[in-house]
Scaffold this active site. Structure first.
Site, PDB file in Angstrom:
ATOM      1  N   ASP A  37     -79.428 -60.272 -36.227  1.00 34.57           N
ATOM      2  CA  ASP A  37     -80.482 -59.328 -36.581  1.00 34.57           C
ATOM      3  C   ASP A  37     -81.392 -59.176 -35.355  1.00 34.57           C
ATOM      4  OD1 ASP A  37     -82.773 -58.092 -37.434  1.00 34.57           O
ATOM      5  OD2 ASP A  37     -83.104 -59.390 -39.175  1.00 34.57           O
ATOM      6  N   GLN A  50     -86.309 -57.612 -33.952  1.00 37.64           N
ATOM      7  CA  GLN A  50     -87.492 -57.994 -33.152  1.00 37.64           C
ATOM      8  C   GLN A  50     -87.122 -58.329 -31.714  1.00 37.64           C
ATOM      9  OE1 GLN A  50     -90.388 -57.510 -34.251  1.00 37.64           O
ATOM     10  NE2 GLN A  50     -90.167 -57.505 -36.466  1.00 37.64           N
ATOM     11  N   LYS A  93     -89.049 -49.809 -34.701  1.00 37.32           N
ATOM     12  CA  LYS A  93     -89.687 -50.942 -34.010  1.00 37.32           C
ATOM     13  C   LYS A  93     -89.403 -50.866 -32.515  1.00 37.32           C
ATOM     14  CE  LYS A  93     -88.847 -54.132 -37.885  1.00 37.32           C
ATOM     15  NZ  LYS A  93     -90.104 -54.126 -38.613  1.00 37.32           N
ATOM     16  N   CYS A 126     -92.541 -60.591 -45.112  1.00 39.12           N
ATOM     17  CA  CYS A 126     -91.186 -60.511 -45.684  1.00 39.12           C
ATOM     18  C   CYS A 126     -90.340 -61.703 -45.214  1.00 39.12           C
ATOM     19  CB  CYS A 126     -90.494 -59.205 -45.331  1.00 39.12           C
ATOM     20  SG  CYS A 126     -91.369 -57.765 -45.930  1.00 39.12           S
TER      21      CYS A 126
HETATM   22  N1  C6P Z   1     -89.990 -56.536 -40.225  1.00 44.56           N
HETATM   23  C1  C6P Z   1     -92.378 -56.885 -40.020  1.00 44.56           C
HETATM   24  O1  C6P Z   1     -93.558 -56.537 -40.135  1.00 44.56           O
HETATM   25  P1  C6P Z   1     -86.375 -52.435 -41.468  1.00 44.56           P
HETATM   26  O2  C6P Z   1     -87.421 -52.499 -42.545  1.00 44.56           O
HETATM   27  O3  C6P Z   1     -84.993 -52.218 -42.020  1.00 44.56           O
HETATM   28  O4  C6P Z   1     -86.719 -51.511 -40.352  1.00 44.56           O
HETATM   29  O5  C6P Z   1     -86.386 -53.877 -40.744  1.00 44.56           O
HETATM   30  C2  C6P Z   1     -86.199 -55.038 -41.505  1.00 44.56           C
HETATM   31  C3  C6P Z   1     -86.324 -56.251 -40.654  1.00 44.56           C
HETATM   32  C4  C6P Z   1     -85.197 -57.008 -40.415  1.00 44.56           C
HETATM   33  N2  C6P Z   1     -85.247 -58.079 -39.617  1.00 44.56           N
HETATM   34  C5  C6P Z   1     -86.377 -58.467 -39.018  1.00 44.56           C
HETATM   35  C6  C6P Z   1     -86.369 -59.663 -38.115  1.00 44.56           C
HETATM   36  C7  C6P Z   1     -87.556 -57.744 -39.228  1.00 44.56           C
HETATM   37  O6  C6P Z   1     -88.677 -58.129 -38.625  1.00 44.56           O
HETATM   38  C8  C6P Z   1     -87.534 -56.625 -40.092  1.00 44.56           C
HETATM   39  C9  C6P Z   1     -88.790 -55.850 -40.398  1.00 44.56           C
HETATM   40  C10 C6P Z   1     -91.283 -55.898 -40.356  1.00 44.56           C
HETATM   41  O7  C6P Z   1     -92.074 -58.005 -39.640  1.00 44.56           O
HETATM   42  C11 C6P Z   1     -91.512 -55.256 -41.685  1.00 44.56           C
HETATM   43  S1  C6P Z   1     -91.404 -56.381 -43.013  1.00 44.56           S
END
Ligand code: C6P
Length: 422
Positions: A216, A219, A242, A380
């Protein structure tokens, strides 16, 4: 301090010292605003980054000139839209050094990419009694899809535990890799702790155990160069929003040998070669996994974001942010009552902390009054909160446009918060 003379050239500045965040900041219109009468200090980049002018322009230009459905028409606009969309796919390939553009699947975001792998690869390769191994620092998006797969197949979810600094205990991780492990899913950089996992080593161990590896990268990609070949993983996922691109677009990269053997995730238009009422023959990847009209403008915006990051320089961004994080860490932890959550040796862009006696949401609310945007909550990643025995943390997350001045403002505001609420 190094002295130089007229005959002795100055040593070249380090990448971090040469990096001028003010130059790049000017490209981001949203940063030039006031919140509650104060200049915005945006430190919530892990939730989503702001968009530079070239990305906004690319999306606008697409809608003003090229808008059409892709892969469907022979008319000029459809051809142009298709070229833009496939051009973005090629940009993503270069961005992560994937061998082939056919391995790049556009999805809605990291979340959808992980669900796709769980439901497509997972449903055919994971059976009752098999194991899926994740780490204790995963975002819910890299936990829940695997739990759902376990419910559907009778497989078992295993979790590699963390030490008190927020690093995976590698001995435990290795011990949990067994002949039953079918999939290892791990984050490249933790959104709640900032830990950078040793992905190359973890992927090597996983593949040695015969497991497929999903990383994943949500980040990671905004902050450092990523090379999926060097990482040695099978799947890599991230979200455009992001990464200075638009919301609603993301990427699944998968090794061709695996994608070729995977069933579709959703059925519909575009993902077929032929359809009769008796039988449908699916298209080759990536079309097989892109049912329905895609988010063309999102992909175009992501392509522009990638060009922008290349222009700024990804190694320079990584070096600059590394230095800024070190500065922020030193200054924030010196604020009385602050305790850092996540003190791994290898960290990127994220500073999570709690303030003694003050709830994270209250800190976030007071900071907002001072024009500072951080995130407060469980991010989350509730299991991370449980591991560290806190209900929530405050999280300041950096991007290439943040400055030492931003950090100084945050530190001043935290000290004021303590005076007001402590
Ligand atoms: N983290 C945060 O504020 P999406 O929502 O599909 O674009 O990304 C999900 C996701 C998956 N893996 C990691 C490591 C993430 O950080 C995130 C999204 C945001 O930390 C929103 S909760």
């Amino acid at each position: 301090m190094t002295r130089t003379t007229a005959t002795q050239p100055a040593p070249p500045p380090t990448a971090a010292a040469a990096f001028d965040p003010y130059r790049w900041r000017a490209d981001f219109p949203a940063l030039a605003q006031e919140i509650h009468g104060r200049p915005l200090v945006y430190l919530d980049n892990a939730a989503t980054t702001h968009k530079p002018r070239p990305v906004i322009d690319a999306v606008q230009r697409y809608y003003e000139r090229d808008n059409a459905n892709v892969h469907r028409g022979v008319h000029t606009l459809s051809v142009r839209a298709t070229e833009r969309y496939e051009g973005a796919r090629a940009a993503v390939r270069r961005f992560i050094n994937a061998p082939d553009s056919r391995e790049v699947v556009f999805v809605r975001g990291a979340t959808e990419a992980i669900n796709l792998v769980a439901q497509s690869y997972g449903r055919t390769h994971v059976g009752s009694g098999d194991e899926i191994l994740i780490t204790g620092m995963e975002h819910h998006s890299n936990i829940v899809p695997w739990q759902m797969l376990c419910e559907q197949t009778g497989a078992v979810l295993r979790v590699a535990p963390l030490n008190d600094d927020g690093e995976v205990l590698l001995d435990e991780y290795e011990r949990l890799l067994t002949s039953r492990t079918r999939i290892v899913a791990l984050t490249h950089v933790s959104n709640a702790l900032g830990t950078v996992n040793p992905v190359i080593e973890m992927a090597r161990l996983a593949r040695h155990a015969g497991a497929a590896v999903l990383v994943d990268g949500a980040q990671a990609v905004p902050h450092q160069p990523v090379d999926v070949r060097a990482l040695g993983c099978d799947f890599y996922v991230f979200s455009a929003h992001k990464t200075f691109g638009p919301m609603g677009t993301g990427v699944l990269w998968g090794r061709a040998e695996l994608l070729d053997r995977m069933s579709p995730y959703q059925g519909g238009g575009e993902m077929i070669r032929s359809v009769t009422f008796e039988k449908t023959v699916y298209a080759e990847p990536p079309a097989r996994f892109e049912a329905g009209t895609p988010n063309v403008a999102g992909a175009v915006g992501l392509g522009a974001a990638i060009d922008y990051l290349d222009h700024v320089g990804r190694c320079a961004i990584a070096a600059y942010e590394r230095e800024l994080l070190a500065y922020a860490t030193e200054r924030v932890q010196a604020v009385p009552g602050v305790r850092l959550i996540g003190t791994a040796r290898e960290k990127a862009s994220i500073l999570s902390f709690v303030m003694e006696g003050i709830h994270a949401h209250d800190v976030g609310t007071v900071l907002d009054q001072m024009g500072i945007a951080i995130r407060s909550g469980h991010h989350c990643a509730q299991p991370v909160m449980q591991r560290f025995g806190v209900p929530a943390t405050c999280r300041a997350s950096l991007a290439l446009y943040n400055t030492r001045e931003d950090i100084d403002t945050l530190v001043y505001a935290l000290a004021r918060t303590r005076e007001v609420l402590g």
